[in-house]
Scaffold this motif. Structure first.
Motif, short mmCIF file in Angstrom:
data_model
loop_
_atom_site.label_atom_id
_atom_site.label_comp_id
_atom_site.label_asym_id
_atom_site.label_seq_id
_atom_site.Cartn_x
_atom_site.Cartn_y
_atom_site.Cartn_z
N ALA A 374 0.83 -1.21 0.00
CA ALA A 374 0.00 0.00 0.00
C ALA A 374 0.86 1.26 0.00
N ALA A 375 1.95 1.23 0.76
CA ALA A 375 2.84 2.40 0.81
C ALA A 375 3.48 2.66 -0.55
N GLY A 376 3.82 1.59 -1.28
CA GLY A 376 4.39 1.76 -2.62
C GLY A 376 3.40 2.42 -3.57
N LYS A 377 2.13 2.08 -3.47
CA LYS A 377 1.11 2.68 -4.33
C LYS A 377 0.87 4.15 -3.98
N LEU A 378 1.00 4.50 -2.70
CA LEU A 378 0.75 5.87 -2.28
C LEU A 378 1.94 6.79 -2.53
N ALA A 379 3.14 6.22 -2.69
CA ALA A 379 4.33 7.04 -2.92
C ALA A 379 4.16 7.79 -4.24
N ASP A 380 4.35 9.12 -4.22
CA ASP A 380 4.11 9.93 -5.42
C ASP A 380 5.38 10.42 -6.08
N ASP A 381 6.54 9.99 -5.60
CA ASP A 381 7.79 10.36 -6.25
C ASP A 381 8.84 9.28 -5.96
N ALA A 382 9.96 9.38 -6.65
CA ALA A 382 11.01 8.37 -6.52
C ALA A 382 11.61 8.36 -5.12
N ALA A 383 11.72 9.56 -4.51
CA ALA A 383 12.31 9.63 -3.16
C ALA A 383 11.46 8.91 -2.13
N GLY A 384 10.15 8.87 -2.33
CA GLY A 384 9.30 8.16 -1.41
C GLY A 384 9.16 6.69 -1.75
N GLU A 385 9.29 6.35 -3.02
CA GLU A 385 9.11 4.97 -3.45
C GLU A 385 10.36 4.13 -3.21
N ARG A 386 11.54 4.74 -3.30
CA ARG A 386 12.79 3.98 -3.22
C ARG A 386 12.95 3.23 -1.89
N PRO A 387 12.81 3.88 -0.74
CA PRO A 387 12.99 3.12 0.52
C PRO A 387 11.93 2.04 0.72
N VAL A 388 10.72 2.25 0.19
CA VAL A 388 9.68 1.23 0.32
C VAL A 388 10.06 0.00 -0.49
N THR A 389 10.56 0.21 -1.72
CA THR A 389 10.98 -0.92 -2.56
C THR A 389 12.12 -1.69 -1.92
N THR A 390 13.07 -0.97 -1.32
CA THR A 390 14.18 -1.62 -0.64
C THR A 390 13.70 -2.43 0.56
N ALA A 391 12.71 -1.88 1.30
CA ALA A 391 12.17 -2.59 2.45
C ALA A 391 11.47 -3.88 2.03
N VAL A 392 10.82 -3.88 0.87
CA VAL A 392 10.17 -5.10 0.38
C VAL A 392 11.21 -6.18 0.13
N GLY A 393 12.34 -5.81 -0.48
CA GLY A 393 13.40 -6.78 -0.69
C GLY A 393 13.98 -7.31 0.61
N ASP A 436 13.57 -1.63 9.10
CA ASP A 436 13.25 -0.52 10.01
C ASP A 436 13.89 0.77 9.53
N ALA A 437 15.16 0.70 9.07
CA ALA A 437 15.85 1.90 8.61
C ALA A 437 15.18 2.48 7.37
N ASN A 438 14.77 1.63 6.44
CA ASN A 438 14.12 2.13 5.23
C ASN A 438 12.74 2.70 5.53
N LEU A 439 12.02 2.09 6.46
CA LEU A 439 10.73 2.65 6.84
C LEU A 439 10.91 3.99 7.53
N ARG A 440 11.96 4.11 8.33
CA ARG A 440 12.23 5.39 8.98
C ARG A 440 12.53 6.46 7.94
N ALA A 441 13.29 6.11 6.90
CA ALA A 441 13.60 7.07 5.84
C ALA A 441 12.33 7.46 5.07
N ALA A 442 11.49 6.49 4.79
CA ALA A 442 10.24 6.79 4.09
C ALA A 442 9.34 7.68 4.93
N LEU A 443 9.27 7.43 6.23
CA LEU A 443 8.47 8.27 7.12
C LEU A 443 8.99 9.70 7.14
N ALA A 444 10.31 9.88 7.20
CA ALA A 444 10.88 11.23 7.21
C ALA A 444 10.52 11.97 5.92
N HIS A 445 10.58 11.27 4.79
CA HIS A 445 10.24 11.91 3.52
C HIS A 445 8.77 12.31 3.49
#
Length: 491
Positions: A374-393, A436-445
């Motif tokens: 869901a977070a990947g679908k809501l991300a509206d730019d590359a800076a928000g999508e990148r940490p979510v994609t990394t967290a999935v991996g 956790d680190a990638n989710l923290r980065a996505a939250l900050a963005h």
């Protein structure tokens, strides 16, 4: 001549005595009022006096004066001027009132309710992470690292600080206040249980595991549900602030249109009667009312669009990311407790019996995957999508390593399973830390995106309430002066 004395004796109704030598006069009857002359037949009756009419109220007399004034052109002009001034002032007053409420709600979204929602999420995250760090330190036994210990202590301090902040900003007597008080009571109890578990574990007493499970039960069944309830309440408060800030001010808009229509009609009336195209006072009143109406519509539309953007691409993403982080923390805690309990806690699902903590780990990982999608679908730019994609991996690798650790544990290789969970390299702990680190980065963005959009929404309303009130007063004055100019022609 000698004096003659005449003696007057009043007439009496009593006859003189016999032998007095005076004549006896007949008695004069008392004079009665003459009878009223008879009314000739067929003549009208005499008019009867009318009863006194009741006193009229001041309101009725005012209506009479107003009706009388409306029969003359100066009187009509005075009425028109009063109505125009009243409409313009009412328009400005309602605009100031409605936009003050919306500006206050927009400011609360940015500076109060959303930060408190994030604080409530941080309380939950800190408590869950402290529980995870405590179980990781317990698994390490006497070799507990300083990093694990510091992480636990930092989480406890963060939770305590956030609770103090939440208590300072919560409404007195609200449900949130009771929840915060409950968490403040439970936090020292939980910490005391963890210290006992750690002490017995270092001494090699099995009772240390029982204390750790009891502390985990207090955390999972009491503290985390209370923290989640606080998070939901603050989220509801945020939703309420959005609901107060976004609705269109239809009452103010309707009054503005009505005031402009009345001003246009009055100027058209003046033109038809005098052939004067412009009346400076009425033109000034029309200009101020137009400015206020345009400012109201455009300013609120811009603010509403910015607030919608802050919600759609800020709050919604933040909520999903907070839920994803909480799911990852729960999964990590249950993974550690699977090794701590060593099968002591079971759960029956249907006809099968599972290790309770390992079963909950599977549910938490599944929830984490859904939140990340869901977070990947809501991300509206590359800076928000990148940490979510990394967290999935990272999550997928975590699942693979966890399966390997469970296989070793079920085959009786406890130490190998322990190394795959809390080891230095190739352990599931690395995957959890990366998630956790990638989710923290996505939250900050997403928080940055939210602040920018919500700040634009709040700033679009800056000065509108006060400006509308001032311009309305100027417009009313212009209307009165314009009508006064026409009145002066009759003097």
């Amino acid at each position: 001549m000698g004096e003659v004395t005449v003696t007057y004796t009043p007439r009496s109704s009593t006859p003189p005595p016999a032998g007095s030598g005076l004549p006896i006069l007949p008695a004069v009857p008392a004079q009665a009022s003459p009878p009223a002359p008879a009314r000739p037949p067929g003549s009208p009756a005499a008019p009867q006096p009318s009863p006194q009419s009741p006193r009229r109220t001041a309101f009725a007399e005012g209506l009479d004066r107003l009706r009388a004034a409306a029969t003359t052109e100066p009187g009509r002009l005075r009425i028109i001027g009063a109505l125009l001034a009243l409409l313009v002032v009412a328009f400005g007053s309602v605009t100031a009132w409605q936009m003050t409420d919306r500006a206050s709600a927009a400011d609360d979204v940015l500076t109060s309710s959303q930060p408190l929602t994030s604080d409530a999420a941080d309380i939950y995250r800190s408590l869950a992470d402290a529980n995870t760090a405590a179980s990781s330190g317990f698994l390490a036994g006497g070799q507990e690292t300083a990093t694990t210990r510091d992480r636990y202590e930092k989480d406890i301090r963060t939770a305590a600080e956030k609770l103090v902040n939440a208590a300072a900003n919560a409404d007195p007597g609200s449900p949130s206040t009771a929840t915060i008080a409950e968490l403040n009571r439970l936090l020292p109890e939980y910490k005391g249980l963890i210290e006992r578990a750690r002490t017995y574990n270092r001494q090699g007493f099995p009772v240390g595991g029982a204390y750790l499970r009891y502390a985990n039960e207090k955390m999972q069944q009491h503290m985390l549900p209370a923290a989640e309830d606080l998070y939901k309440k603050e989220n509801q408060r945020l939703e309420a602030d959005y609901a107060d800030a976004r609705p269109y001010p239809w009452a103010a808009i309707a009054l503005g249109v009505l005031a402009l229509a009345a001003l246009a009609w009055s100027q058209h009336r003046t033109y038809r009667r005098t052939n004067r195209v412009l009346n400076h006072g009425l033109v000034a009143a029309t200009a101020t009312a137009t400015v206020v109406l345009l400012w109201l519509v455009v300013g609120h539309s811009v603010a509403r669009a910015a607030l919608d953007d802050s919600y759609d691409h800020g709050v919604r993403s933040l909520n999903v990311l907070h839920d994803a982080r909480i799911a990852s923390l729960k999964a990590r805690g249950n993974e550690n407790l699977t090794l701590v309990a060593r099968g002591a806690e079971t759960k029956k699902v249907g006809d099968r019996t599972y290790d309770a903590y390992d079963h909950d780990f599977g549910a938490d990982i599944k929830a984490l995957g859904a939140r990340l999608e869901a977070a990947g679908k809501l991300a509206d730019d590359a800076a928000g999508e990148r940490p979510v994609t990394t967290a999935v991996g990272n999550m997928k690798e975590w699942q693979r390593r966890h399966a390997a650790a469970r296989e070793q544990d079920e085959n009786g290789n406890y130490q190998q399973a322990l190394d795959l969970v809390i080891g230095a390299k190739g352990a599931t702990g690395e995957c959890f830390d990366s998630v956790d680190a990638n989710l923290r980065a996505a939250l900050a963005h997403e928080e940055t995106e939210f602040r920018h959009a919500a700040g634009d929404g709040r700033d679009a309303l800056t000065g509108l309430p006060a400006g509308a009130a001032v311009l309305a007063v100027l417009g009313a004055a212009g209307a009165v002066l314009g009508i006064g100019r026409r009145l002066s022609e009759y003097r």
